[in-house]
Design a protein around this motif. Structure first.
Motif, PDB file in Angstrom:
ATOM      1  N   ALA A   7      37.661  42.512  31.098  1.00 56.76           N
ATOM      2  CA  ALA A   7      36.758  41.453  31.545  1.00 56.76           C
ATOM      3  C   ALA A   7      37.461  40.103  31.422  1.00 56.76           C
ATOM      4  CB  ALA A   7      35.480  41.461  30.714  1.00 56.76           C
ATOM      5  N   ILE A   8      37.544  39.377  32.513  1.00 57.44           N
ATOM      6  CA  ILE A   8      38.165  38.054  32.500  1.00 57.44           C
ATOM      7  C   ILE A   8      37.130  37.007  32.901  1.00 57.44           C
ATOM      8  CG2 ILE A   8      39.960  36.566  33.442  1.00 57.44           C
ATOM      9  CD1 ILE A   8      41.704  38.942  33.886  1.00 57.44           C
ATOM     10  N   ASP A   9      36.776  36.140  31.974  1.00 57.25           N
ATOM     11  CA  ASP A   9      35.843  35.051  32.231  1.00 57.25           C
ATOM     12  C   ASP A   9      36.583  33.721  32.098  1.00 57.25           C
ATOM     13  OD1 ASP A   9      33.361  36.480  32.621  1.00 57.25           O
ATOM     14  OD2 ASP A   9      33.457  36.995  30.492  1.00 57.25           O
ATOM     15  N   LYS A  16      41.846  32.902  37.705  1.00 59.34           N
ATOM     16  CA  LYS A  16      41.352  34.203  37.256  1.00 59.34           C
ATOM     17  C   LYS A  16      41.571  35.303  38.291  1.00 59.34           C
ATOM     18  CE  LYS A  16      37.093  32.998  36.547  1.00 59.34           C
ATOM     19  NZ  LYS A  16      37.223  31.615  37.056  1.00 59.34           N
ATOM     20  N   SER A  17      41.187  35.017  39.537  1.00 63.58           N
ATOM     21  CA  SER A  17      41.282  36.034  40.588  1.00 63.58           C
ATOM     22  C   SER A  17      42.731  36.409  40.874  1.00 63.58           C
ATOM     23  CB  SER A  17      40.604  35.530  41.868  1.00 63.58           C
ATOM     24  OG  SER A  17      39.233  35.297  41.654  1.00 63.58           O
ATOM     25  N   ALA A  20      44.043  38.352  37.892  1.00 65.14           N
ATOM     26  CA  ALA A  20      43.395  39.670  37.783  1.00 65.14           C
ATOM     27  C   ALA A  20      43.931  40.646  38.826  1.00 65.14           C
ATOM     28  CB  ALA A  20      41.883  39.520  37.910  1.00 65.14           C
ATOM     29  N   TYR A  31      40.360  46.232  41.128  1.00 63.89           N
ATOM     30  CA  TYR A  31      39.999  44.836  40.877  1.00 63.89           C
ATOM     31  C   TYR A  31      38.717  44.477  41.616  1.00 63.89           C
ATOM     32  CZ  TYR A  31      39.783  39.824  41.633  1.00 63.89           C
ATOM     33  OH  TYR A  31      39.337  38.536  41.730  1.00 63.89           O
ATOM     34  N   ASP A  33      36.310  41.115  42.356  1.00 67.23           N
ATOM     35  CA  ASP A  33      36.165  39.663  42.312  1.00 67.23           C
ATOM     36  C   ASP A  33      34.679  39.312  42.380  1.00 67.23           C
ATOM     37  OD1 ASP A  33      36.154  36.944  42.669  1.00 67.23           O
ATOM     38  OD2 ASP A  33      37.491  36.926  44.407  1.00 67.23           O
ATOM     39  N   ILE A 144      39.220  46.043  36.444  1.00 67.25           N
ATOM     40  CA  ILE A 144      39.371  44.686  35.931  1.00 67.25           C
ATOM     41  C   ILE A 144      38.468  43.788  36.775  1.00 67.25           C
ATOM     42  CG2 ILE A 144      41.457  44.340  37.340  1.00 67.25           C
ATOM     43  CD1 ILE A 144      42.385  42.330  35.150  1.00 67.25           C
ATOM     44  N   ASP A 146      36.595  39.809  37.114  1.00 66.68           N
ATOM     45  CA  ASP A 146      36.597  38.429  36.644  1.00 66.68           C
ATOM     46  C   ASP A 146      35.357  37.703  37.129  1.00 66.68           C
ATOM     47  OD1 ASP A 146      37.620  36.223  38.957  1.00 66.68           O
ATOM     48  OD2 ASP A 146      38.025  38.326  39.404  1.00 66.68           O
ATOM     49  N   ARG A 148      32.087  34.765  35.404  1.00 64.83           N
ATOM     50  CA  ARG A 148      31.595  33.824  34.401  1.00 64.83           C
ATOM     51  C   ARG A 148      30.923  34.523  33.227  1.00 64.83           C
ATOM     52  NH1 ARG A 148      33.944  31.464  37.865  1.00 64.83           N
ATOM     53  NH2 ARG A 148      33.514  29.417  38.764  1.00 64.83           N
ATOM     54  N   LYS A 161      38.630  41.552  26.475  1.00 64.25           N
ATOM     55  CA  LYS A 161      37.966  40.388  27.045  1.00 64.25           C
ATOM     56  C   LYS A 161      38.901  39.182  26.972  1.00 64.25           C
ATOM     57  CE  LYS A 161      33.510  42.041  25.302  1.00 64.25           C
ATOM     58  NZ  LYS A 161      32.360  41.752  24.412  1.00 64.25           N
TER      59      LYS A 161
END
Length: 245
Positions: A7-9, A16-17, A20, A31, A33, A144, A146, A148, A161
């Motif tokens: 998880a990428i916030d 991020k994109s 990721a 992935y 988005d 994966i 990404d 908020r 994370k």
């Protein structure tokens, strides 16, 4: 094969994109988005004239103030009758956002959508609808994602994370360069204002505000390259994979 959810916030325009996508390629993961999903819904709202200007009299300033609202019920109805999907583009090397089998990747990256997406993203019913879609995508792991609220709401039990940050000025410059390269006629100050506005809306909204999960690893990429970020996250992912064996 053992797999995890990553998880990428983080704040807008922190890469991020882009990061990721490359991490997913390195690990052989899928992935997703989520930002593109909210942008697509915003595009739907704009195309269906569901964003309305409203004014009210401010007693403090003794003047009228204007703000925009979205017809949430109507938007949800249109959304449920629409098909959102990601389709891989071999020439571009990444998956594009499609609406009813038509690519809207270019349309959702413009400044008009950017100016309204935070407003749409805080609508409770819209968030619930998209979160359910996102959770279904992660049932098999090896994904994966990404956005908020991925590590706090969508996948609070994800194994890795990441929370990404960068300075306002750097993020605005990155976004400005991207838009200019696409032929957009816009000033740096307009982009900076948009970045600041999105930060405020993302962190103060009542529905799933942007915040760092207690167990997230914070990465500041103000002065680092995309490649450095990718390798750092890949190393963290492989470390987590070893721990889950």
């Amino acid at each position: 094969m053992n797999k995890i959810i990553i998880a990428i916030d983080g704040f807008s325009s922190t890469g991020k994109s882009t990061i990721a996508k490359q991490v997913a390629k390195e690990l052989g993961y899928i992935y997703v988005d989520t930002g593109a999903m909210y942008r697509a819904v915003t595009y739907i709202a704009i195309q269906n004239d569901l964003c309305c200007a409203t004014s009210f009299f401010d007693e403090k300033t003794k003047s009228f103030r204007c703000y925009e609202t979205v017809d949430e019920e109507a938007l949800l109805k249109v959304l449920k009758n629409s098909q959102l999907s990601f389709q891989y583009n071999e020439k571009l090397g990444f998956s594009e956002m499609f609406l009813d089998n038509q690519s809207i990747e270019k349309e959702i990256r413009g400044i008009e959508v950017a100016n309204k997406v935070s407003m749409v993203a805080q609508l409770p019913q819209i968030r619930k609808y998209l979160v359910d879609l996102q959770r279904n995508m992660g049932k098999q792991k090896g994904i994966i994602m990404d956005g908020r609220d991925i590590g706090t709401i969508v996948f609070p039990n994800s194994e890795l994370k990441i929370f990404m940050t960068a300075s306002e000025q750097v993020r605005a410059q990155r976004r400005y360069d991207e838009l200019i390269a696409k032929g957009e006629k816009i000033t740096f100050d307009e982009v900076l204002k948009n970045v600041q506005q999105r930060d405020f809306l993302d962190t103060t909204r009542s529905q799933s505000p942007l915040r760092k999960a207690h167990d997230a690893i914070e990465l500041d990429n103000t002065h680092t390259t995309i490649e450095q970020m990718v390798q750092q996250i890949v190393a963290l992912a492989r470390q987590k994979l070893q721990q889950t064996i």
